[in-house]
Design a protein around this motif. Sequence first.
Motif, PDB file in Angstrom:
ATOM      1  N   VAL A  47       2.670  18.107  24.877  1.00 37.43           N
ATOM      2  CA  VAL A  47       4.162  18.302  25.050  1.00 37.43           C
ATOM      3  C   VAL A  47       4.973  17.070  24.725  1.00 37.43           C
ATOM      4  CG1 VAL A  47       6.184  18.733  26.595  1.00 37.43           C
ATOM      5  CG2 VAL A  47       3.973  20.034  26.695  1.00 37.43           C
ATOM      6  N   HIS A  48       4.485  16.024  24.999  1.00 41.61           N
ATOM      7  CA  HIS A  48       4.963  14.616  24.831  1.00 41.61           C
ATOM      8  C   HIS A  48       5.016  14.106  23.343  1.00 41.61           C
ATOM      9  CE1 HIS A  48       6.362  10.704  25.383  1.00 41.61           C
ATOM     10  NE2 HIS A  48       5.606  10.124  24.901  1.00 41.61           N
ATOM     11  N   ASP A  49       3.670  14.472  22.658  1.00 41.88           N
ATOM     12  CA  ASP A  49       3.335  14.321  21.308  1.00 41.88           C
ATOM     13  C   ASP A  49       4.229  15.528  20.290  1.00 41.88           C
ATOM     14  OD1 ASP A  49       1.815  12.366  21.404  1.00 41.88           O
ATOM     15  OD2 ASP A  49       0.109  13.209  20.590  1.00 41.88           O
ATOM     16  N   LEU A  50       4.780  16.473  20.855  1.00 44.70           N
ATOM     17  CA  LEU A  50       5.672  17.511  20.339  1.00 44.70           C
ATOM     18  C   LEU A  50       7.079  16.742  20.223  1.00 44.70           C
ATOM     19  CD1 LEU A  50       6.253  20.180  18.972  1.00 44.70           C
ATOM     20  CD2 LEU A  50       6.714  21.011  21.266  1.00 44.70           C
ATOM     21  N   GLY A  51       7.484  16.151  21.068  1.00 47.56           N
ATOM     22  CA  GLY A  51       8.705  15.638  21.026  1.00 47.56           C
ATOM     23  C   GLY A  51       8.504  14.229  20.060  1.00 47.56           C
ATOM     24  N   ASP A  52       7.537  13.624  20.049  1.00 48.60           N
ATOM     25  CA  ASP A  52       6.992  12.481  19.132  1.00 48.60           C
ATOM     26  C   ASP A  52       7.325  12.939  17.676  1.00 48.60           C
ATOM     27  OD1 ASP A  52       6.821  10.761  21.297  1.00 48.60           O
ATOM     28  OD2 ASP A  52       4.865  10.492  20.797  1.00 48.60           O
ATOM     29  N   SER A  53       6.690  14.203  17.469  1.00 50.26           N
ATOM     30  CA  SER A  53       6.770  14.685  16.124  1.00 50.26           C
ATOM     31  C   SER A  53       8.270  15.015  15.752  1.00 50.26           C
ATOM     32  CB  SER A  53       5.900  16.189  16.095  1.00 50.26           C
ATOM     33  OG  SER A  53       4.760  15.724  16.459  1.00 50.26           O
ATOM     34  N   LEU A  54       9.021  15.586  16.689  1.00 54.85           N
ATOM     35  CA  LEU A  54      10.464  15.809  16.250  1.00 54.85           C
ATOM     36  C   LEU A  54      11.103  14.536  15.999  1.00 54.85           C
ATOM     37  CD1 LEU A  54      11.201  18.651  18.890  1.00 54.85           C
ATOM     38  CD2 LEU A  54      10.735  18.841  16.453  1.00 54.85           C
ATOM     39  N   SER A  55      10.744  13.699  16.808  1.00 50.06           N
ATOM     40  CA  SER A  55      11.542  12.170  16.647  1.00 50.06           C
ATOM     41  C   SER A  55      11.277  11.519  15.329  1.00 50.06           C
ATOM     42  CB  SER A  55      11.188  11.236  17.907  1.00 50.06           C
ATOM     43  OG  SER A  55      11.690  11.829  18.922  1.00 50.06           O
ATOM     44  N   ILE A  56       9.891  11.740  14.754  1.00 55.36           N
ATOM     45  CA  ILE A  56       9.414  10.786  13.707  1.00 55.36           C
ATOM     46  C   ILE A  56       9.959  11.806  12.676  1.00 55.36           C
ATOM     47  CG2 ILE A  56       7.306  10.515  12.260  1.00 55.36           C
ATOM     48  CD1 ILE A  56       5.908  10.126  14.901  1.00 55.36           C
ATOM     49  N   GLY A  57       9.956  13.235  12.610  1.00 57.50           N
ATOM     50  CA  GLY A  57      10.482  13.843  11.617  1.00 57.50           C
ATOM     51  C   GLY A  57      11.915  13.610  11.347  1.00 57.50           C
ATOM     52  N   LEU A  58      12.764  13.449  12.296  1.00 60.00           N
ATOM     53  CA  LEU A  58      14.111  13.001  12.446  1.00 60.00           C
ATOM     54  C   LEU A  58      14.341  11.401  11.822  1.00 60.00           C
ATOM     55  CD1 LEU A  58      17.237  13.174  12.823  1.00 60.00           C
ATOM     56  CD2 LEU A  58      16.822  12.198  15.390  1.00 60.00           C
ATOM     57  N   ALA A  59      13.369  10.780  12.185  1.00 63.84           N
ATOM     58  CA  ALA A  59      13.169   9.350  11.691  1.00 63.84           C
ATOM     59  C   ALA A  59      13.086   9.338  10.044  1.00 63.84           C
ATOM     60  CB  ALA A  59      12.340   8.285  12.382  1.00 63.84           C
ATOM     61  N   TRP A  60      12.259  10.211   9.488  1.00 65.93           N
ATOM     62  CA  TRP A  60      11.716  10.361   8.408  1.00 65.93           C
ATOM     63  C   TRP A  60      13.060  10.749   7.539  1.00 65.93           C
ATOM     64  CZ3 TRP A  60       8.488  14.704   5.874  1.00 65.93           C
ATOM     65  CH2 TRP A  60       8.211  14.279   4.546  1.00 65.93           C
TER      66      TRP A  60
END
Length: 296
Positions: A47-60
């Motif tokens: 679940v934490h990594d899912l949030g990370d993925s969303l954050s990284i996608g936004l950062a990208w």
Amino acid sequence: MHDHRHDHMNSSSDRIGRVFFLNVAFTVIEFVGGWLTNSTAIMADAVHDLGDSLSIGLAWLLSKLSGKRADSMFSYGYHRFSLLGALINGFVLIAGSLWVLSEAVPRLSDPQSPNALGMLGLAILGVGVNGYAAYKLSRGKTLNERVLNWHLLEDVLGWLAVLVVSVTLLFVDWPILDPLLSIVFTLFILVNVIRVIVTTGSLLMQATPDKALYADVIGVFLETEHVAQAHHVHLWSLDGERHVMTAHLQLDECIGYVEQRSIKADLNNRLSKFNFIHTTIELEFPDEECRDESQD
């Protein structure tokens, strides 16, 4: 002329893009693995990594946007959007860390024993995947990449904790190690991310990025021939790397065109070591009234 700054932004965006797809793929593996091993710790990390993925996608997305060239709306370019990405991701990481703590602390009084062998296999994969992603972003210098690197470093440390716990549980029944290590690593990451957020917030508020740099610039001005005073010296950063500087320099006497050109050439040479992306310097004569004096 070849634009090295544009290449730098492209390389930053490419690194973040690769890490994004890698993180999404591994998040799916985590959910499946957490379900198969009946491990709440792994499921929580998924679940934490899912949030990370969303954050990284936004950062990208924001990183690609920050590489756009200046236009009439954003005359300095879009570099500050990467700061926005760093700030958002920092707060997401804080929220995720607090969530992990809320899950780990109650387990201190009620630890659960998961499938240790399955945890071991996933932990080895987790350390490898997240370690590789963190290594790729560690070469980046932008605040956006630094914050994302803390996301990934948190995951690496978390998987190391899972690795240690899984090996230990293969030999002894100490399930309380899982929440203990999770708490320690999460607090470590939390402190460092807060520091990055403070730096990012300061830059967004146009604080001077480096007090020592500011003092060095003032020193260069005052050491220049015919410069009696430096005022309205403003120094701020677009994204933590690209700095902007403006200044008014009062001359000690009225000098001609040739002397003024000499001063400008001298300043251009001596300020080049600071690598400012934009500079604006106005020369004022001794009897000239500064038009910005009322603005301070």
